[in-house]
Structures are given as structure tokens and as C-alpha cells.
Design a protein around this motif. Structure first.
Motif, mmCIF file in Angstrom:
data_model
loop_
_atom_site.group_PDB
_atom_site.id
_atom_site.type_symbol
_atom_site.label_atom_id
_atom_site.label_comp_id
_atom_site.label_asym_id
_atom_site.label_seq_id
_atom_site.Cartn_x
_atom_site.Cartn_y
_atom_site.Cartn_z
ATOM 1 N N THR A 63 -6.077 0.314 -1.735
ATOM 2 C CA THR A 63 -6.580 1.538 -1.093
ATOM 3 C C THR A 63 -6.318 1.458 0.414
ATOM 4 O O THR A 63 -5.944 0.415 0.939
ATOM 5 C CB THR A 63 -8.096 1.689 -1.329
ATOM 6 O OG1 THR A 63 -8.788 0.714 -0.516
ATOM 7 C CG2 THR A 63 -8.475 1.498 -2.793
ATOM 8 N N PRO A 64 -6.557 2.575 1.132
ATOM 9 C CA PRO A 64 -6.437 2.517 2.602
ATOM 10 C C PRO A 64 -7.391 1.499 3.242
ATOM 11 O O PRO A 64 -7.167 1.055 4.360
ATOM 12 C CB PRO A 64 -6.780 3.946 3.041
ATOM 13 C CG PRO A 64 -6.437 4.785 1.846
ATOM 14 C CD PRO A 64 -6.767 3.951 0.650
ATOM 15 N N PRO B 194 2.490 5.314 -7.961
ATOM 16 C CA PRO B 194 1.229 4.778 -8.496
ATOM 17 C C PRO B 194 1.374 4.036 -9.821
ATOM 18 O O PRO B 194 0.486 3.269 -10.193
ATOM 19 C CB PRO B 194 0.342 6.026 -8.648
ATOM 20 C CG PRO B 194 1.281 7.187 -8.613
ATOM 21 C CD PRO B 194 2.446 6.777 -7.789
ATOM 22 N N THR C 299 -0.597 -3.375 -9.033
ATOM 23 C CA THR C 299 -0.828 -4.358 -7.976
ATOM 24 C C THR C 299 -0.294 -5.721 -8.386
ATOM 25 O O THR C 299 0.255 -6.463 -7.564
ATOM 26 C CB THR C 299 -2.334 -4.440 -7.648
ATOM 27 O OG1 THR C 299 -2.779 -3.150 -7.214
ATOM 28 C CG2 THR C 299 -2.625 -5.461 -6.570
ATOM 29 N N GLN D 91 2.633 1.659 -3.459
ATOM 30 C CA GLN D 91 1.756 2.059 -4.559
ATOM 31 C C GLN D 91 1.259 3.495 -4.408
ATOM 32 O O GLN D 91 1.074 4.208 -5.397
ATOM 33 C CB GLN D 91 0.570 1.097 -4.672
ATOM 34 C CG GLN D 91 -0.146 1.210 -6.014
ATOM 35 C CD GLN D 91 -1.152 0.107 -6.211
ATOM 36 O OE1 GLN D 91 -2.206 0.103 -5.567
ATOM 37 N NE2 GLN D 91 -0.856 -0.830 -7.093
ATOM 38 N N LYS D 92 1.082 3.937 -3.170
ATOM 39 C CA LYS D 92 0.663 5.330 -2.960
ATOM 40 C C LYS D 92 1.750 6.292 -3.436
ATOM 41 O O LYS D 92 1.459 7.321 -4.063
ATOM 42 C CB LYS D 92 0.359 5.567 -1.476
ATOM 43 C CG LYS D 92 -0.156 6.973 -1.181
ATOM 44 C CD LYS D 92 -0.486 7.166 0.288
ATOM 45 C CE LYS D 92 -0.979 8.589 0.540
ATOM 46 N NZ LYS D 92 -1.269 8.820 1.973
ATOM 47 N N LYS D 93 3.006 5.973 -3.161
ATOM 48 C CA LYS D 93 4.116 6.844 -3.549
ATOM 49 C C LYS D 93 4.490 6.664 -5.020
ATOM 50 O O LYS D 93 4.905 7.615 -5.685
ATOM 51 C CB LYS D 93 5.328 6.536 -2.654
ATOM 52 C CG LYS D 93 6.601 7.290 -3.008
ATOM 53 C CD LYS D 93 6.514 8.767 -2.712
ATOM 54 C CE LYS D 93 7.859 9.445 -2.968
ATOM 55 N NZ LYS D 93 7.792 10.897 -2.754
ATOM 56 N N ARG E 85 0.832 -1.211 0.000
ATOM 57 C CA ARG E 85 0.000 0.000 0.000
ATOM 58 C C ARG E 85 0.864 1.258 0.000
ATOM 59 O O ARG E 85 0.619 2.210 -0.749
ATOM 60 C CB ARG E 85 -0.924 -0.009 1.217
ATOM 61 C CG ARG E 85 -1.849 1.197 1.295
ATOM 62 C CD ARG E 85 -2.617 1.218 2.607
ATOM 63 N NE ARG E 85 -3.557 0.133 2.697
ATOM 64 C CZ ARG E 85 -3.488 -0.884 3.556
ATOM 65 N NH1 ARG E 85 -2.478 -0.946 4.424
ATOM 66 N NH2 ARG E 85 -4.403 -1.824 3.576
ATOM 67 N N VAL E 86 1.891 1.268 0.853
ATOM 68 C CA VAL E 86 2.784 2.429 0.943
ATOM 69 C C VAL E 86 3.516 2.657 -0.373
ATOM 70 O O VAL E 86 3.635 3.787 -0.853
ATOM 71 C CB VAL E 86 3.792 2.229 2.098
ATOM 72 C CG1 VAL E 86 4.842 3.339 2.100
ATOM 73 C CG2 VAL E 86 3.074 2.203 3.436
ATOM 74 N N LYS F 185 -6.498 -1.367 -7.810
ATOM 75 C CA LYS F 185 -5.566 -0.572 -7.005
ATOM 76 C C LYS F 185 -5.796 -0.813 -5.510
ATOM 77 O O LYS F 185 -6.935 -0.913 -5.041
ATOM 78 C CB LYS F 185 -5.741 0.929 -7.305
ATOM 79 C CG LYS F 185 -5.174 1.369 -8.650
ATOM 80 C CD LYS F 185 -3.657 1.427 -8.609
ATOM 81 C CE LYS F 185 -3.086 2.011 -9.888
ATOM 82 N NZ LYS F 185 -1.613 2.026 -9.869
#
Length: 388
Positions: free
Chosen positions: A379-380, A331, A335, A327-329, A324-325, A377
Motif C-alpha cells: 500500500t502507499p 494488481p 507481493t 503492483q498498483k499498475k 509499489r508502483v 498487498k
């Protein structure tokens, strides 16, 4: 037999399957992986999300689990090392209890295999009865050349205690292992199977120390009463200094790589070494407040894996949280790619890809269900549930 149909099945060794169906026997062995046009006989449980193999955590320190929430965030690596050392003589019963709890946490979070760093024998009982596969890296510390033989002998003695579990002797980091100790580990590695895992370039001070003999590590050596007058600056980054000291007979995992740059990567590519990289982004944020330049490593020909580091530097032991970390940074990283890093790539490094890491007939990789996605994707709200 059990069959599960999901929005997507990620076999990892092949393309994702929309409306895929995975069938396993009563011990979790894969019987078939197919799409909905060719369903197996018997009942099928429908689930929403992605089914993928069990996760492989290639870097953990399970014996530091008792330090959860005890070390402040953002203090930097030098401060972190001092604080960890201050807790080294904690009550053994407390440490053992935390190890057992952490092992269960990893199991609940869909982890099936772990590359674990150990400095003591305290994790042996838990690993012996665990549902997870463990490879233990017995870690060596010894920056003073005159101590190399003694440090190495103590490491091999601890290695013997872990056997017949899967185990090897490994250097801790460039700033804590002398050339003499590196050479003893190299000789040992060339005489038999001995996987290597090294903390690499976790902070800028490591590179400053190797290039100029400046930065926070000077304070660290002074803190521990270590005379480093013998050490001469190398005029190059730490990884460039130690790569030539490593064996080319064993796979090597470089962990963290927070301050590794493109020149370092090109330097590594010039050497005949079996280098793999491991990223532990939550720990990097916890300790240094920054992430590696992961985009530099992609498509460079290296095997990339994921780790959680320890509960001393992380809120949880969860590979999905690490994905998650990242992919957030970054994008642009899919996945599908991240799942491969967290499954098959880790299994290949640990040498267990004949059983783990991908959904192939005959393997027993575990089954994870990832939910709370936005399309494909993370997500949180994304969570992992262990199906098998």
C-alpha cells in the motif's frame, strides 16, 4: 542469536510461512527458518508484517546522485540525456558526498547488493568501504565506428582502477554503441567473466531511430556534433538489431524495456543468449511518464529483476517503492512474486545467490521487515525496515 516472528516469512526459495520465525547468528547468518509450531530456543521478538531477505538493486547510477531534483520530470529521454551531460563536470567533492549519502540511503532501505553503472572512478572509495555488495558496470559510449578501439581501451583502463572490486565492461545502449564497439565487448566477454547490462528501449524514439532513422535521436546526435550519415535504418526495433551482437557466454541484463513489445520478446527467445530483464518503474514515470508492459514478460522463462536507476530520475533509492508502483499498475502481480524479483532473481543475475537473495540456512542475505500492508498487498503506507 536473534529470532524474529512475523505474520509471514517469505523465504523466497519456498512458500511463505504464516507466523514464521527466522533465527540468525550475530553476523546475520541464517540458523533456521520455521513456523510457530517448532520455535527455536531463546527469546523471540514479535514483529508485524512480512520478513523477507535484503533487496538486490540490479540497476543504479550512484555517481549521478548529486542530480537529485535537478532534472525536470516528463521531458523524455532525449531531453534527460542532454541535461545529465550538462552536469557531467560537477564539483567532484559534491559528487563524492552525494555518492556516500546514496550508499547509506540504500543500506537504510534494506538493499544489500547493487549492480551499479559507472563512467568515472568517483565511486571507488565508497564502494570499497560500503556495507553493500557492489558489482560495477563500466559503461561505454561510442556510436562512431572509428572511435571503438579508443573507447574500449579507456573502459578497460577504468575497469583496472575498480579491481579487485567486482567489475565488468558493458555497452550503454543500442543508440550509443557502434557495432564495432559491441564486437570488442563481445570478444572481451568471451575471454573471461564479464557481466553485461544494457539500457534497452527506454523510449519510442529509440525504436524509430533503428527502424526508420527518424525521431528525437537525430536531434541528440546533432546536439553532440556526431555525424551519423554512416548509419542505415535497420527496419526493426533496436533490441532485435543488437541481440545478435551480444555474447552467449555471459548473463545479459536488459534494463527499462519501456517500449519492448511481444515481437521483441519472441525475437529474443529465438537466440541463444542469457537474457535477464530489469524494471525501474519510478525512473520510467519520471522520464517518459509511462511504464513497460510488464505483463508481457511474466512467465516467458526470463529472470526478472528490479532496479532504482539514479537519483537523477527518482525520488529515492528504494526497491519497495519500485514494487509499489508495479503492483498498483499490475494488481495481478503478487507481493510474493515481486519480492522474488527484488531479492533472489537479482542475486542470481549478479552471481551472489550463494549468500544473498533467500532465507536459507547458512546464507547471510540480510533481513527486511515490510509493514503497512493490506493483507499481503503493498500500500502507499508500506515501509521497509532493516532488521539485520
Amino acid at each position: 542469536m536473534k529470532s524474529f516472528r512475523a505474520d509471514y516469512v517469505f523465504p523466497v526459495y519456498a512458500d511463505p510461512i504464516k507466523n514464521g520465525i527466522v533465527t540468525v547468528d550475530d553476523v546475520g547468518k541464517i540458523i533456521s527458518v520455521t513456523d510457530s509450531s517448532n520455535p527455536p530456543n531463546g527469546p523471540i521478538e514479535n514483529v508485524s508484517g512480512i520478513i523477507c531477505p535484503g533487496f538486490v538493486n540490479t540497476h543504479c547510477h550512484i555517481e549521478l546522485s548529486h542530480l537529485k531534483n535537478k532534472i525536470k520530470t516528463g521531458g523524455g529521454l532525449v531531453s534527460f540525456i542532454k541535461e545529465v551531460q550538462a552536469f557531467r563536470n560537477s564539483d567532484e567533492q559534491q559528487v563524492a558526498g552525494a555518492i556516500e549519502k546514496a550508499d547509506q540511503e540504500m543500506y537504510n532501505n534494506g538493499i544489500v547488493a547493487v549492480g551499479d553503472i559507472s563512467n568515472t572512478n568517483l565511486s571507488i572509495p565508497v564502494k570499497a568501504k560500503s556495507k553493500l555488495y557492489y558489482h560495477t558496470f563500466v559503461e561505454t559510449f561510442g556510436f562512431l565506428p572509428q572511435n571503438a578501439a579508443d573507447v574500449f581501451d579507456k573502459a578497460t583502463a577504468l575497469l583496472s582502477e575498480f579491481k579487485p572490486q567486482s567489475v565488468s565492461v558493458t555497452p550503454h545502449a543500442p543508440y550509443s554503441v557502434s557495432k564495432e564497439l559491441f564486437k570488442l565487448i563481445r570478444k572481451h566477454s568471451e575471454e573471461g567473466h564479464n557481466l553485461i547490462s544494457i539500457h534497452n528501449q527506454e523510449c519510442e524514439d529509440e525504436n524509430k531511430f533503428y527502424r526508420y532513422k527518424l525521431g528525437g535521436f537525430l536531434d541528440l546526435y546533432q546536439y553532440f556534433g556526431i555525424d551519423i550519415s554512416f548509419f542505415k535504418p535497420q527496419a526493426r526495433n533496436s533490441v532485435q538489431s543488437v541481440i545478435p551482437l551480444l555474447t552467449n557466454k555471459q548473463k545479459v541484463l536488459l534494463v527499462h524495456n519501456t517500449c519492448t513489445n511481444l515481437k521483441d520478446i519472441y525475437f529474443i527467445k529465438r537466440f541463444d543468449r542469457k537474457v535477464n530483464f530489469c524494471f525501474c518503474p519510478n525512473a520510467n514515470m519520471y522520464i517518459e511518464g509511462k511504464l513497460p508492459k510488464i505483463e508481457l514478460f511474466v512467465d516467458q522463462g526470463f529472470n526478472i529483476t528490479l532496479g532504482t536507476d539514479s537519483l537523477a530520475s527518482n525520488d529515492s533509492l528504494c526497491i519497495l517503492s519500485e514494487m509499489r508502483v508495479i503492483q498498483k499498475k499490475f494488481p495481478a502481480l503478487s507481493t510474493e512474486r515481486l519480492i522474488k524479483w527484488g531479492t533472489l532473481n537479482g542475486a542470481e543475475f549478479l552471481g551472489i545467490d550463494d549468500e544473498k537473495g533467500s532465507l536459507q540456512v547458512g546464507k547471510i542475505p540480510g533481513l527486511n521487515l515490510i509493514t503497512g500492508l493490506d493483507g499481503l498487498k503493498i500500500t502507499p503506507e508500506s515501509k521497509v525496515k532493516k532488521l539485520i
